[in-house]
Enzyme design. Structure first.
Site, PDB file in Angstrom:
ATOM      1  N   ARG A 229       0.330  14.307  13.121  1.00 33.99           N
ATOM      2  CA  ARG A 229       0.738  14.153  11.717  1.00 33.99           C
ATOM      3  C   ARG A 229       0.882  15.521  11.018  1.00 33.99           C
ATOM      4  O   ARG A 229       0.208  15.824  10.046  1.00 33.99           O
ATOM      5  CB  ARG A 229      -0.239  13.246  10.977  1.00 33.99           C
TER       6      ARG A 229
ATOM      7  N   LYS B 273       0.850  -1.201   0.000  1.00 33.03           N
ATOM      8  CA  LYS B 273       0.000   0.000   0.000  1.00 33.03           C
ATOM      9  C   LYS B 273       0.883   1.247   0.000  1.00 33.03           C
ATOM     10  O   LYS B 273       0.673   2.170  -0.786  1.00 33.03           O
ATOM     11  CB  LYS B 273      -0.876   0.003   1.239  1.00 33.03           C
ATOM     12  N   ASN B 274       1.912   1.242   0.854  1.00 34.13           N
ATOM     13  CA  ASN B 274       2.717   2.457   1.022  1.00 34.13           C
ATOM     14  C   ASN B 274       3.766   2.649  -0.058  1.00 34.13           C
ATOM     15  O   ASN B 274       4.515   3.616  -0.038  1.00 34.13           O
ATOM     16  CB  ASN B 274       3.349   2.475   2.420  1.00 34.13           C
TER      17      ASN B 274
ATOM     18  N   ASP C  69       4.935  20.022   8.387  1.00 31.89           N
ATOM     19  CA  ASP C  69       5.942  21.102   8.345  1.00 31.89           C
ATOM     20  C   ASP C  69       7.185  20.694   7.550  1.00 31.89           C
ATOM     21  O   ASP C  69       7.739  21.511   6.791  1.00 31.89           O
ATOM     22  CB  ASP C  69       6.322  21.519   9.767  1.00 31.89           C
ATOM     23  N   LEU C  70       7.604  19.450   7.674  1.00 36.54           N
ATOM     24  CA  LEU C  70       8.823  19.014   6.949  1.00 36.54           C
ATOM     25  C   LEU C  70       8.580  19.055   5.433  1.00 36.54           C
ATOM     26  O   LEU C  70       9.457  19.453   4.663  1.00 36.54           O
ATOM     27  CB  LEU C  70       9.227  17.605   7.380  1.00 36.54           C
TER      28      LEU C  70
ATOM     29  N   ARG D  77      -8.763  -0.242   4.329  1.00 37.18           N
ATOM     30  CA  ARG D  77      -7.863   0.744   3.737  1.00 37.18           C
ATOM     31  C   ARG D  77      -6.547   0.106   3.330  1.00 37.18           C
ATOM     32  O   ARG D  77      -5.861   0.610   2.435  1.00 37.18           O
ATOM     33  CB  ARG D  77      -7.573   1.879   4.730  1.00 37.18           C
TER      34      ARG D  77
ATOM     35  N   ASP E 130       4.150   0.443  12.087  1.00 36.96           N
ATOM     36  CA  ASP E 130       2.924  -0.148  11.517  1.00 36.96           C
ATOM     37  C   ASP E 130       2.706  -1.593  11.969  1.00 36.96           C
ATOM     38  O   ASP E 130       1.678  -2.187  11.632  1.00 36.96           O
ATOM     39  CB  ASP E 130       2.968  -0.095   9.988  1.00 36.96           C
TER      40      ASP E 130
ATOM     41  N   CYS F 272      -5.216   8.152   9.267  1.00 33.60           N
ATOM     42  CA  CYS F 272      -5.607   7.449  10.501  1.00 33.60           C
ATOM     43  C   CYS F 272      -5.534   8.391  11.700  1.00 33.60           C
ATOM     44  O   CYS F 272      -4.738   9.317  11.755  1.00 33.60           O
ATOM     45  CB  CYS F 272      -4.643   6.294  10.755  1.00 33.60           C
TER      46      CYS F 272
HETATM   47  C1  EPZ Z   1       4.102   6.839   6.275  1.00 35.87           C
HETATM   48  O1  EPZ Z   1       3.328   7.869   6.851  1.00 35.87           O
HETATM   49  C2  EPZ Z   1       3.178   5.643   6.154  1.00 35.87           C
HETATM   50  N1  EPZ Z   1       2.056   5.990   5.285  1.00 35.87           N
HETATM   51  C3  EPZ Z   1       2.650   5.252   7.540  1.00 35.87           C
HETATM   52  O2  EPZ Z   1       1.867   4.069   7.376  1.00 35.87           O
HETATM   53  C4  EPZ Z   1       3.849   4.924   8.432  1.00 35.87           C
HETATM   54  O3  EPZ Z   1       3.385   4.635   9.735  1.00 35.87           O
HETATM   55  C5  EPZ Z   1       4.815   6.118   8.481  1.00 35.87           C
HETATM   56  O4  EPZ Z   1       5.208   6.465   7.129  1.00 35.87           O
HETATM   57  C6  EPZ Z   1       6.076   5.802   9.279  1.00 35.87           C
HETATM   58  O5  EPZ Z   1       6.718   4.705   8.723  1.00 35.87           O
HETATM   59  C7  EPZ Z   1       2.244   5.984   3.937  1.00 35.87           C
HETATM   60  O6  EPZ Z   1       3.326   5.712   3.442  1.00 35.87           O
HETATM   61  C8  EPZ Z   1       1.047   6.318   3.108  1.00 35.87           C
HETATM   62  P1  EPZ Z   1       6.193  10.098   8.414  1.00 35.87           P
HETATM   63  P2  EPZ Z   1       3.914   9.385   6.901  1.00 35.87           P
HETATM   64  O7  EPZ Z   1       6.135  11.375   7.668  1.00 35.87           O
HETATM   65  O8  EPZ Z   1       4.688   9.675   5.677  1.00 35.87           O
HETATM   66  C9  EPZ Z   1       6.448  13.306  11.879  1.00 35.87           C
HETATM   67  C10 EPZ Z   1      -0.008   2.677   7.657  1.00 35.87           C
HETATM   68  O9  EPZ Z   1      -0.527   2.154   8.656  1.00 35.87           O
HETATM   69  N2  EPZ Z   1       6.336  14.321  10.827  1.00 35.87           N
HETATM   70  O10 EPZ Z   1       7.388   9.214   8.267  1.00 35.87           O
HETATM   71  O11 EPZ Z   1       2.814  10.290   7.288  1.00 35.87           O
HETATM   72  C11 EPZ Z   1       5.107  12.619  12.103  1.00 35.87           C
HETATM   73  O12 EPZ Z   1       4.317  13.381  12.992  1.00 35.87           O
HETATM   74  C12 EPZ Z   1       0.456   4.119   7.710  1.00 35.87           C
HETATM   75  O13 EPZ Z   1       0.193   2.081   6.567  1.00 35.87           O
HETATM   76  C13 EPZ Z   1       6.500  15.664  11.160  1.00 35.87           C
HETATM   77  O14 EPZ Z   1       6.728  16.007  12.314  1.00 35.87           O
HETATM   78  O15 EPZ Z   1       4.909   9.242   8.132  1.00 35.87           O
HETATM   79  C14 EPZ Z   1       5.512  11.313  12.716  1.00 35.87           C
HETATM   80  O16 EPZ Z   1       5.765  11.519  14.097  1.00 35.87           O
HETATM   81  C15 EPZ Z   1       0.190   4.757   9.070  1.00 35.87           C
HETATM   82  N3  EPZ Z   1       6.393  16.614  10.186  1.00 35.87           N
HETATM   83  C16 EPZ Z   1       6.836  11.004  12.038  1.00 35.87           C
HETATM   84  O17 EPZ Z   1       7.297  12.240  11.465  1.00 35.87           O
HETATM   85  C17 EPZ Z   1       6.153  16.254   8.869  1.00 35.87           C
HETATM   86  O18 EPZ Z   1       6.096  17.176   8.010  1.00 35.87           O
HETATM   87  C18 EPZ Z   1       6.740   9.936  10.959  1.00 35.87           C
HETATM   88  O19 EPZ Z   1       5.927  10.447   9.965  1.00 35.87           O
HETATM   89  C19 EPZ Z   1       5.995  14.888   8.544  1.00 35.87           C
HETATM   90  C20 EPZ Z   1       6.100  13.928   9.541  1.00 35.87           C
END
Ligand code: EPZ
Length: 418
Positions: A121, A22-23, A124-125, A397, A305, A116
């Site tokens: 979430r 999915k991801n 900012d990055l 999903r 996950d 979710c």
């Molecule tokens: C991806 O989400 C996955 N989703 C998530 O899978 C997965 O849990 C996550 O990566 C971590 O591996 C998809 O790929 C569609 P992140 P993403 O940006 O990109 C913080 C599932 O169950 N952050 O790596 O949203 C954020 O708050 C889903 O399949 C910022 O602070 O995850 C979190 O604490 C759930 N600012 C951490 O980084 C930002 O701009 C990880 O988030 C972006 C993220």
């Protein structure tokens, strides 16, 4: 709304093939907007997030045709750069449409993304990185307005190895003028898959899978036919199901290194695991031992996950375990539902203290998010008696035919409409 009725206590035997990830598939859909040539994605999983992403592309004017397991995307007629809140609120992945839309149209408007209920979430990055590439951004009334004269390559350092932000920068950088370097990049296998996909379209990217990704912008990209990497989280979910229920299963399509820390933890529980190429065989007999400690980390650390699924396993192991969720603020919301099944777990902030019990009993529980819902299904499979798991929209999903695959392994599970 549907629910599962699960009669637990049966061991699992047999083999399952993992679905496409999915991801991985979701960013590939976003990347298809980068070219006006045809893109075919093979073996696309029939999951709600894919349907939602297809709808988003159609809203932009692209044509998206499902042909058996393949999806054929032609965005030559894409004309809009605006994503409505209806779809983007449902799907976190809508955020990396920003990179694609800016690359294609130099403009993008999206509602703040949903996803979710597992944490704040923020994005900012993503936004800070896009500003480094020359994008001006304003936010009002829940919408994000982005525009640029052109995208210009830049050195970007991520404060956190965000998967989505790394993908967004790759999508914005592949056709930017000059060189983009991402320092502190996420290293997940799905990032490597996106690099392979984009390079197959003619992009010049290297370093995915390490913490430095380098991109040389190119003027145009070609079409591609591509088969995505398999879903390591789905595969891990089945392995943990077998650990909980006992028995012996083989999961194929996923490499051991993509499951890394999970296999180490399952061996710590006392599971026997053999891996060969893309086949992973797990057997589990007798009472397992708790892990003592699991900390979720970015890849190659323990995947967030699979945190909920491993908590469900530890709930019925011998001893105690501390589960630390370092990535998302509220990813223990499924715990009260496990407690209704007899689990002895205490949550304090990012820590869950698990005291293993000899077994759980059936109960009526409700899924609140994708992976928490999967954990409830796993707990029900191992519990004594009948359970009902409702609100399957979350599970739908991310899992294609979860009940069919579990049934093929000997589980007593049926899906009923309520
Ligand atoms: C991806 O989400 C996955 N989703 C998530 O899978 C997965 O849990 C996550 O990566 C971590 O591996 C998809 O790929 C569609 P992140 P993403 O940006 O990109 C913080 C599932 O169950 N952050 O790596 O949203 C954020 O708050 C889903 O399949 C910022 O602070 O995850 C979190 O604490 C759930 N600012 C951490 O980084 C930002 O701009 C990880 O988030 C972006 C993220």
């Amino acid at each position: 709304m549907d629910k599962y009725i699960i009669d637990g206590g049966r061991r699992l035997y047999g083999s399952v093939m993992a679905q496409s990830a999915k991801n991985a598939v979701l960013p590939l859909f976003a990347a298809s907007v980068l070219t006006d040539k045809q893109v075919t994605i093979r073996e696309t999983p029939e999951i709600a997030d894919v349907s939602c992403m297809a709808q988003i592309l159609k809203e932009l004017g692209a044509s998206v045709k499902f042909d058996g397991g393949d999806v054929v995307i032609d965005s030559s007629d894409a004309h809009s750069h605006i994503l409505s809140s209806k779809l983007t609120k449902e799907l976190r992945s809508s955020v990396f449409m920003l990179g694609s839309l800016l690359s294609r149209f130099h403009r993008a408007v999206i509602a703040y993304p949903g996803g979710c209920d597992i944490g704040l979430r923020p994005i900012d990055l993503h936004l800070n990185a896009l500003k480094r590439l020359g994008v001006s951004i304003s936010e009002r009334d829940g919408y994000i307005y982005c525009e640029c004269d052109r995208l210009t390559g830049a050195e970007i350092v991520l404060d956190f190895p965000s998967v989505g932000a790394t993908e967004n920068i790759m999508l914005a950088g592949v056709k930017a003028e000059g060189r983009t370097v991402i320092g502190g990049a996420a290293k997940e296998p799905e990032i490597v898959d996106l690099q392979n996909f984009l390079c197959g379209m003619g992009a010049k990217i290297r370093g995915a899978g390490t913490d430095v990704v380098e991109i040389e912008g190119v003027p145009t990209l070609n079409g591609i036919t591509y088969t995505p990497v398999k879903d390591r989280i789905e595969a891990g979910t089945f392995l943990i199901a077998c650990a909980i229920c006992g028995g012996e299963i083989e999961v194929s399509g996923v490499s051991a290194e993509n499951l890394g820390m999970l296999l180490h933890k399952l061996r710590e529980n006392g599971c026997k695991i053999h891996t060969k190429n893309d086949k992973i065989r797990l057997s589990s007999y007798g009472r397992l031992k708790c892990n003592r400690r699991i900390e979720t980390m970015p890849f190659p650390g323990f995947p967030t996950d699979l945190q909920a699924q491993m908590t469900a396993l530890n709930a019925v192991c011998e001893g105690g375990a501390l589960i630390v969720e370092n990535l998302f603020e509220t990813r223990f919301k499924y715990v009260p539902e496990l407690q209704r099944m007899g689990a002895d777990i205490e949550v304090r902030g990012r820590n869950a203290f698990v005291r293993g019990v000899s077994g759980l009993h059936g109960a009526s529980v409700t899924a609140g998010d994708l992976r928490g819902g999967a954990a409830l299904v796993l707990a029900a499979l191992g519990a004594e008696g009948v359970s009902e798991v409702s609100d399957l929209s979350h599970i739908d999903r991310g899992y294609t035919d979860l009940e069919g695959k579990l049934k093929s392994l000997g589980a007593e599970i049926k899906r009923v409409r309520v």
